[in-house]
Design a protein around this motif. Structure first.
Motif, mmCIF file in Angstrom:
data_model
loop_
_atom_site.group_PDB
_atom_site.id
_atom_site.type_symbol
_atom_site.label_atom_id
_atom_site.label_comp_id
_atom_site.label_asym_id
_atom_site.label_seq_id
_atom_site.Cartn_x
_atom_site.Cartn_y
_atom_site.Cartn_z
ATOM 1 N N CYS A 1 -1.073 -11.855 -19.962
ATOM 2 C CA CYS A 1 -1.135 -12.333 -18.580
ATOM 3 C C CYS A 1 0.079 -11.896 -17.780
ATOM 4 O O CYS A 1 0.038 -11.850 -16.565
ATOM 5 C CB CYS A 1 -1.250 -13.858 -18.560
ATOM 6 N N SER A 2 1.182 -11.581 -18.479
ATOM 7 C CA SER A 2 2.386 -11.184 -17.754
ATOM 8 C C SER A 2 2.303 -9.733 -17.289
ATOM 9 O O SER A 2 3.108 -9.301 -16.470
ATOM 10 C CB SER A 2 3.623 -11.385 -18.634
ATOM 11 N N ASP A 3 1.343 -8.956 -17.823
ATOM 12 C CA ASP A 3 1.153 -7.586 -17.366
ATOM 13 C C ASP A 3 0.487 -7.617 -15.996
ATOM 14 O O ASP A 3 -0.520 -8.289 -15.799
ATOM 15 C CB ASP A 3 0.266 -6.803 -18.333
ATOM 16 N N LEU A 4 1.057 -6.891 -15.048
ATOM 17 C CA LEU A 4 0.522 -6.881 -13.692
ATOM 18 C C LEU A 4 -0.125 -5.535 -13.405
ATOM 19 O O LEU A 4 0.436 -4.486 -13.697
ATOM 20 C CB LEU A 4 1.623 -7.144 -12.673
ATOM 21 N N VAL A 5 -1.308 -5.580 -12.821
ATOM 22 C CA VAL A 5 -2.016 -4.362 -12.458
ATOM 23 C C VAL A 5 -1.154 -3.540 -11.506
ATOM 24 O O VAL A 5 -1.057 -2.312 -11.639
ATOM 25 C CB VAL A 5 -3.374 -4.689 -11.816
ATOM 26 N N SER A 6 -0.509 -4.213 -10.560
ATOM 27 C CA SER A 6 0.305 -3.496 -9.572
ATOM 28 C C SER A 6 1.432 -2.704 -10.234
ATOM 29 O O SER A 6 1.758 -1.601 -9.796
ATOM 30 C CB SER A 6 0.868 -4.458 -8.535
ATOM 31 N N GLU A 7 2.021 -3.245 -11.303
ATOM 32 C CA GLU A 7 3.091 -2.524 -12.004
ATOM 33 C C GLU A 7 2.568 -1.225 -12.603
ATOM 34 O O GLU A 7 3.214 -0.180 -12.512
ATOM 35 C CB GLU A 7 3.695 -3.401 -13.097
ATOM 36 N N TYR A 8 1.393 -1.290 -13.230
ATOM 37 C CA TYR A 8 0.806 -0.083 -13.805
ATOM 38 C C TYR A 8 0.481 0.935 -12.717
ATOM 39 O O TYR A 8 0.723 2.131 -12.873
ATOM 40 C CB TYR A 8 -0.466 -0.415 -14.597
ATOM 41 N N LEU A 9 -0.068 0.464 -11.603
ATOM 42 C CA LEU A 9 -0.440 1.377 -10.530
ATOM 43 C C LEU A 9 0.789 2.000 -9.875
ATOM 44 O O LEU A 9 0.772 3.188 -9.511
ATOM 45 C CB LEU A 9 -1.310 0.661 -9.503
ATOM 46 N N VAL A 10 1.870 1.257 -9.731
ATOM 47 C CA VAL A 10 3.110 1.811 -9.169
ATOM 48 C C VAL A 10 3.647 2.898 -10.096
ATOM 49 O O VAL A 10 4.062 3.973 -9.639
ATOM 50 C CB VAL A 10 4.156 0.702 -8.931
ATOM 51 N N GLU A 11 3.633 2.649 -11.401
ATOM 52 C CA GLU A 11 4.100 3.653 -12.360
ATOM 53 C C GLU A 11 3.262 4.924 -12.275
ATOM 54 O O GLU A 11 3.797 6.037 -12.308
ATOM 55 C CB GLU A 11 4.050 3.091 -13.779
ATOM 56 N N ILE A 12 1.954 4.770 -12.169
ATOM 57 C CA ILE A 12 1.068 5.930 -12.057
ATOM 58 C C ILE A 12 1.362 6.697 -10.772
ATOM 59 O O ILE A 12 1.460 7.931 -10.769
ATOM 60 C CB ILE A 12 -0.407 5.485 -12.123
ATOM 61 N N ARG A 13 1.524 5.973 -9.661
ATOM 62 C CA ARG A 13 1.837 6.617 -8.390
ATOM 63 C C ARG A 13 3.132 7.416 -8.484
ATOM 64 O O ARG A 13 3.200 8.562 -8.038
ATOM 65 C CB ARG A 13 1.949 5.567 -7.283
ATOM 66 N N GLU A 14 4.157 6.813 -9.073
ATOM 67 C CA GLU A 14 5.447 7.502 -9.191
ATOM 68 C C GLU A 14 5.335 8.749 -10.059
ATOM 69 O O GLU A 14 6.009 9.741 -9.814
ATOM 70 C CB GLU A 14 6.514 6.541 -9.732
ATOM 71 N N GLU A 15 4.488 8.680 -11.072
ATOM 72 C CA GLU A 15 4.279 9.833 -11.938
ATOM 73 C C GLU A 15 3.544 10.952 -11.203
ATOM 74 O O GLU A 15 3.768 12.133 -11.459
ATOM 75 C CB GLU A 15 3.478 9.410 -13.169
ATOM 76 N N LEU A 16 2.668 10.588 -10.262
ATOM 77 C CA LEU A 16 1.887 11.577 -9.522
ATOM 78 C C LEU A 16 2.662 12.240 -8.392
ATOM 79 O O LEU A 16 2.355 13.364 -7.996
ATOM 80 C CB LEU A 16 0.624 10.930 -8.951
ATOM 81 N N LYS A 17 3.670 11.571 -7.856
ATOM 82 C CA LYS A 17 4.389 12.081 -6.685
ATOM 83 C C LYS A 17 4.889 13.524 -6.842
ATOM 84 O O LYS A 17 4.746 14.314 -5.913
ATOM 85 C CB LYS A 17 5.547 11.151 -6.324
ATOM 86 N N PRO A 18 5.482 13.910 -7.976
ATOM 87 C CA PRO A 18 5.968 15.299 -8.088
ATOM 88 C C PRO A 18 4.853 16.341 -8.018
ATOM 89 O O PRO A 18 5.107 17.512 -7.742
ATOM 90 C CB PRO A 18 6.646 15.342 -9.462
ATOM 91 N N HIS A 19 3.613 15.929 -8.227
ATOM 92 C CA HIS A 19 2.489 16.866 -8.236
ATOM 93 C C HIS A 19 1.877 17.067 -6.847
ATOM 94 O O HIS A 19 1.051 17.956 -6.661
ATOM 95 C CB HIS A 19 1.394 16.354 -9.185
ATOM 96 N N VAL A 20 2.280 16.251 -5.881
ATOM 97 C CA VAL A 20 1.622 16.240 -4.575
ATOM 98 C C VAL A 20 1.736 17.582 -3.859
ATOM 99 O O VAL A 20 0.754 18.091 -3.325
ATOM 100 C CB VAL A 20 2.194 15.104 -3.690
ATOM 101 N N HIS A 21 2.890 18.174 -3.834
ATOM 102 C CA HIS A 21 3.108 19.391 -3.054
ATOM 103 C C HIS A 21 3.098 20.652 -3.916
ATOM 104 O O HIS A 21 3.650 21.671 -3.526
ATOM 105 C CB HIS A 21 4.421 19.295 -2.277
ATOM 106 N N GLY A 22 2.477 20.555 -5.061
ATOM 107 C CA GLY A 22 2.341 21.746 -5.904
ATOM 108 C C GLY A 22 3.588 22.109 -6.687
ATOM 109 O O GLY A 22 3.664 23.186 -7.253
ATOM 110 N N GLY A 23 4.566 21.230 -6.724
ATOM 111 C CA GLY A 23 5.793 21.529 -7.450
ATOM 112 C C GLY A 23 5.640 21.403 -8.961
ATOM 113 O O GLY A 23 6.420 21.960 -9.717
ATOM 114 N N LYS A 24 4.637 20.708 -9.397
ATOM 115 C CA LYS A 24 4.442 20.464 -10.823
ATOM 116 C C LYS A 24 2.941 20.473 -11.099
ATOM 117 O O LYS A 24 2.146 20.059 -10.260
ATOM 118 C CB LYS A 24 5.054 19.117 -11.194
#
Length: 91
Positions: free
Chosen positions: A3-26
């Motif tokens: 219950c202490s796991d938050l969906v928002s925490e997982y989604l924020v981590e995923i978003r942060e992981e995706l950011k470097p890929h946005v502009h074709g840098g990775k």
């Protein structure tokens, strides 16, 4: 998962992981995509647990007619268990 796991925490981590890929840098490797799918599946499972708990609480509320089932609060000026008339208890 707990219950202490938050969906928002997982989604924020995923978003942060995706950011470097946005502009074709990775670019994604197949391993990156596999890890991303697993993390999204974890977020989905957490969201489903929350949704099921919400449905359960709503169902319980409907069955109780909206009444709250809690402890009664007795104030200082209320006698919770009054004595019997005549000044005594039962014999």
């Amino acid at each position: 998962m707990s219950c202490s796991d938050l969906v928002s925490e997982y989604l924020v981590e995923i978003r942060e992981e995706l950011k470097p890929h946005v502009h074709g840098g990775k670019f994604f490797t197949s391993e990156d995509v596999g890890n991303l799918v697993r993390r999204i599946n974890t977020a989905i499972s957490l969201a489903e647990e929350i949704e099921e708990e919400k449905r359960s609480l709503e169902r319980r509320d409907r069955l109780s007619g909206g009444r709250q089932h809690g402890l009664a609060v007795v104030g200082a000026n209320v006698v919770a268990f009054p004595g019997h008339p005549g000044g005594g208890g039962r014999a």
